[in-house]
Design a protein around this motif. Structure first.
Motif, short mmCIF file in Angstrom:
data_model
loop_
_atom_site.label_atom_id
_atom_site.label_comp_id
_atom_site.label_asym_id
_atom_site.label_seq_id
_atom_site.Cartn_x
_atom_site.Cartn_y
_atom_site.Cartn_z
N CYS A 236 0.85 -1.19 0.00
CA CYS A 236 0.00 0.00 0.00
C CYS A 236 0.89 1.24 0.00
O CYS A 236 2.06 1.17 0.36
CB CYS A 236 -0.89 0.02 1.23
SG CYS A 236 -1.85 -1.49 1.41
N CYS A 241 -1.30 1.83 6.50
CA CYS A 241 -2.60 1.69 5.83
C CYS A 241 -3.43 0.60 6.51
O CYS A 241 -2.94 -0.50 6.75
CB CYS A 241 -2.38 1.32 4.35
SG CYS A 241 -3.89 1.23 3.38
N HIS A 243 -6.23 -0.32 5.13
CA HIS A 243 -7.00 -0.86 4.00
C HIS A 243 -8.48 -0.50 4.08
O HIS A 243 -9.35 -1.34 3.85
CB HIS A 243 -6.84 -2.39 3.91
CG HIS A 243 -5.47 -2.88 4.26
ND1 HIS A 243 -4.34 -2.33 3.73
CD2 HIS A 243 -5.07 -3.87 5.10
CE1 HIS A 243 -3.28 -2.97 4.23
NE2 HIS A 243 -3.70 -3.90 5.06
N CYS A 249 -4.44 1.74 -2.02
CA CYS A 249 -4.36 0.60 -1.10
C CYS A 249 -4.27 -0.68 -1.91
O CYS A 249 -5.17 -1.02 -2.67
CB CYS A 249 -5.58 0.59 -0.19
SG CYS A 249 -5.75 -0.93 0.74
N GLY A 250 -3.16 -1.41 -1.72
CA GLY A 250 -2.94 -2.65 -2.47
C GLY A 250 -3.94 -3.73 -2.14
O GLY A 250 -4.24 -4.59 -2.99
N VAL A 251 -4.47 -3.71 -0.94
CA VAL A 251 -5.45 -4.72 -0.54
C VAL A 251 -6.77 -4.45 -1.25
O VAL A 251 -7.35 -5.34 -1.89
CB VAL A 251 -5.63 -4.74 1.00
CG1 VAL A 251 -6.85 -5.55 1.40
CG2 VAL A 251 -4.38 -5.29 1.68
ZN LIG Z 1 -3.98 -0.82 2.29
#
Ligand SMILES: [Zn+2]
Ligand SMILES: Nc1nc2c(ncn2[C@@H]2O[C@H](COP(=O)(O)OP(=O)(O)OP(=O)(O)O)[C@@H](O)[C@H]2O)c(=O)[nH]1
Ligand SMILES: [Mg+2]
Length: 275
Positions: A236, A241, A243, A249-251
């Motif tokens: 992220c 983060c 999420h 945000c990578g999630v």
């Molecule tokens: Zn995240």
């Protein structure tokens, strides 16, 4: 003084196993002062003439729900029907175990009550849990499960009526009390009332009282994300983060793709409960 393991507790009466012999003991007043009372699973020093627990040896781990210590594994016994599957409750139990650093295993019951289509749907869902590294068994795969349990101290936890005592009975060929669920309410009847460890073959199985809901509000907001173990695989923009409302945000990018939608939805629900 002798060393043993507490295998059962009913209020202030503890059953302690010392060298294959069973003793009913009480705990002394000092534990009340220390605000740390013995629990099932504890390795303790006992005075066998006075039948008193004198000391609790340092715990490898401890969990409040179910109340037990020093376990190697916890089986989350989960019915696919009667009571109906709740992924929310399953995810909550996983959180609770990961937070307490106890390895979870999912055991699914009552597949015999499902249609072929339902079974297919559930197989897809539970393949996700396998993919993120959690072992999943059906309660019909006894041989496979027993091999997995070999040498371990294992607690069974889960909703009332999920089939915990039934599973222990099958594996150990013993006769713990079980009861049909209430069809009217769609849930179990809290048949098992206390935690007890049973020595079975080359492992130990602890039967515990079932529940219908679980409280995890002791977990801090920043800690919750670590209990959803697969979220750690994504990057992220912000290091802290959670999420949730953050940008980049990578999630969140993977929800519905690499991440099962219901997992992320449950994460958000739990996060909101912690506020
Ligand atoms: Zn995240
Ligand atoms: N059809 C079906 N019934 C099952 C299965 N496993 C357990 N049951 C039934 O489900 C009911 C509840 O089982 P229990 O073993 O008492 O459930 P429990 O998890 O110990 O419940 P508590 O002690 O209340 O926490 C019983 O009537 C069992 O016979 C299964 O795989 N298939
Ligand atoms: Mg039971």
């Amino acid at each position: 003084m002798s060393k043993g393991r507490i295998i059962k507790q009913i209020s202030n009466l503890y059953t302690v196993l010392v060298d294959d012999k069973i003793y009913d003991c009480r705990s002394c007043g000092k534990f009340r002062l220390d605000k740390m009372s013995p629990v099932v699973g504890d390795i303790v020093n006992v005075d066998l003439t006075r039948k008193y627990i004198i000391d609790i040896l340092p715990r490898k781990n401890y969990i409040l729900r179910p109340t037990i210590s020093n376990i190697d594994l916890c089986l989350i016994v989960t019915a696919l029907k009667e009571p109906d599957l709740s992924l929310n409750l399953l995810d909550k139990q996983l959180c609770n175990l990961f937070y307490n650093k106890i390895k979870p295993v999912i055991v699914l019951t009552k597949i015999d009550l499902l249609t072929k289509n339902e079974l297919k749907k559930y197989n897809n869902i539970f393949n996700y849990y396998k993919k993120i590294g959690i072992a999943v068994f059906y309660n019909t795969e006894l041989e496979k499960l027993e091999k997995y349990l070999s040498g371990k101290v294992v607690a069974l936890t889960g909703q009332s009526g999920a089939g915990k005592s039934t599973l222990i009975n099958k594996i150990g060929n013993i006769n713990l009390k079980t009861a049909e669920i209430s069809k009217a309410l769609g849930r179990g009847k809290h048949t098992t009332r206390h935690t007890e460890i049973h020595q079975i073959k080359d492992f130990w199985l602890a039967d515990t009282p079932g529940f219908s809901s679980l409280d995890i509000t002791n977990i801090k907001k920043q800690e919750l994300k670590n209990t959803f173990i697969e979220f750690n695989n994504y990057q992220c923009k912000f290091k802290d983060c959670i999420h949730y409302k953050e940008i980049d945000c990578g999630v969140k990018k993977e929800v519905g793709k690499e991440i099962l939608l219901s997992r992320y939805e449950d994460y958000c629900k739990f996060l909101e409960e912690l506020k």
